[in-house]
Design a protein around this motif. Sequence first.
Motif, mmCIF file in Angstrom:
data_model
loop_
_atom_site.group_PDB
_atom_site.id
_atom_site.type_symbol
_atom_site.label_atom_id
_atom_site.label_comp_id
_atom_site.label_asym_id
_atom_site.label_seq_id
_atom_site.Cartn_x
_atom_site.Cartn_y
_atom_site.Cartn_z
ATOM 1 N N ASP A 61 30.625 14.613 32.387
ATOM 2 C CA ASP A 61 31.155 15.560 31.940
ATOM 3 C C ASP A 61 30.028 16.074 30.877
ATOM 4 O OD1 ASP A 61 31.256 14.199 29.456
ATOM 5 O OD2 ASP A 61 33.202 13.084 30.068
ATOM 6 N N TYR A 83 39.514 14.664 42.969
ATOM 7 C CA TYR A 83 38.434 15.515 42.263
ATOM 8 C C TYR A 83 38.730 17.172 42.572
ATOM 9 C CZ TYR A 83 34.279 17.662 40.377
ATOM 10 O OH TYR A 83 33.676 18.799 39.797
ATOM 11 N N LEU A 86 41.938 17.791 40.772
ATOM 12 C CA LEU A 86 41.355 18.915 39.683
ATOM 13 C C LEU A 86 41.150 19.891 40.016
ATOM 14 C CD1 LEU A 86 42.008 18.241 36.862
ATOM 15 C CD2 LEU A 86 39.639 16.881 37.250
ATOM 16 N N LYS A 90 43.419 23.582 37.139
ATOM 17 C CA LYS A 90 42.659 23.727 36.584
ATOM 18 C C LYS A 90 41.421 23.306 35.935
ATOM 19 C CE LYS A 90 43.312 19.175 33.939
ATOM 20 N NZ LYS A 90 44.784 18.705 33.254
ATOM 21 N N THR A 92 38.041 22.236 34.369
ATOM 22 C CA THR A 92 37.743 21.005 33.915
ATOM 23 C C THR A 92 36.393 20.576 33.617
ATOM 24 O OG1 THR A 92 37.889 18.794 34.647
ATOM 25 C CG2 THR A 92 37.720 19.892 36.215
ATOM 26 N N ASN A 93 35.441 19.920 32.896
ATOM 27 C CA ASN A 93 35.129 20.052 32.623
ATOM 28 C C ASN A 93 33.855 18.776 33.870
ATOM 29 O OD1 ASN A 93 34.024 21.136 30.493
ATOM 30 N ND2 ASN A 93 35.066 20.133 29.382
ATOM 31 N N TYR A 94 34.500 17.939 33.915
ATOM 32 C CA TYR A 94 33.951 16.908 35.363
ATOM 33 C C TYR A 94 32.982 17.445 36.749
ATOM 34 C CZ TYR A 94 36.373 12.817 33.263
ATOM 35 O OH TYR A 94 36.661 11.776 32.384
ATOM 36 N N SER A 135 32.648 25.117 33.976
ATOM 37 C CA SER A 135 32.528 24.126 33.581
ATOM 38 C C SER A 135 30.323 24.310 33.728
ATOM 39 C CB SER A 135 32.367 22.753 34.877
ATOM 40 O OG SER A 135 31.838 23.165 36.399
#
Length: 288
Positions: A61, A83, A86, A90, A92-94, A135
């Motif tokens: 992240d 993953y 996810l 939405k 996500t920073n991952y 991200s």
Amino acid sequence: MKLKQIERVKKISRDDFVSQYVKKQIPVVIEQLTEDWPAYNKWKLSYMKEIAGDSVVPLYDDRPVNHEDGFNEAHTTMKMSDYIDLLEEKPTNYRIFLYNLMKEVPSLKNDFLWPDIGLKLVKQMPMLFFGGENSRVFMHYDIDYSNILHFHFHGEKQCMIFPPNQSKFMYKVPHALISREDIDFDNPDYEKFPALKNVEGYITNLKHGEMLYMPEGYWHYMKYLTPGFSMSLRSFPKNILNLSKAAYNVFIMRHFDIMMRKIQGQKWIDYKNEKAITNTHQNLRRTA
């Protein structure tokens, strides 16, 4: 910052690519290099979920570097299927960063062709990168100074890159491969980081199937405009000086940095961040 659009071509011959871009160390986007690959039609997030869903993948992240972290150590792990769910649900920073998924799913190697483009590519290192909407991959350059062929799939990704001769203005962190992590390269704070006004670089948006050639040692900052993923193929540096820098980074620099983190802890990280400002502002005064 002074940014210009990266040159684009639909297709290009091997000789022209080498003479016009590799030898001159100038970036270029080749738009149609992958259109005869199976990956061009197959490589979507749904396909990756189907073929690699059970693989447990490392995730990163946007948290700042911590003295307790190992070199490029992942922040967490997750099943690929979860993953991708996810990513599609939405922002996500991952991110998945520099991951050789093909070791676990060898059939992926059948989906692309090694480009005959004048670079001797390292066949053992096709690396994949995934990210969610908005991200970001921090500003950095690669440890091995490789020439990079960076292919994007599923969606759109913005790439901001700078040649190595701009390092003096980049607030480079000593004994590392990154700029200061508190710099927002989308909206730079020129009062706090005035040297960035002098930086000259390139920018482009990569869409599905397009390839960006990044020459040796180029700084790069990537932002996923939509969920998607990329693949990098690499060729070791042709420049002898860059090859020696790569060897230093791999065999000396990273081990020295890990040792200093263990000895001094967060003081070492703080010292390096302070030196990034001191060194860069000294360079700025020299050019004034």
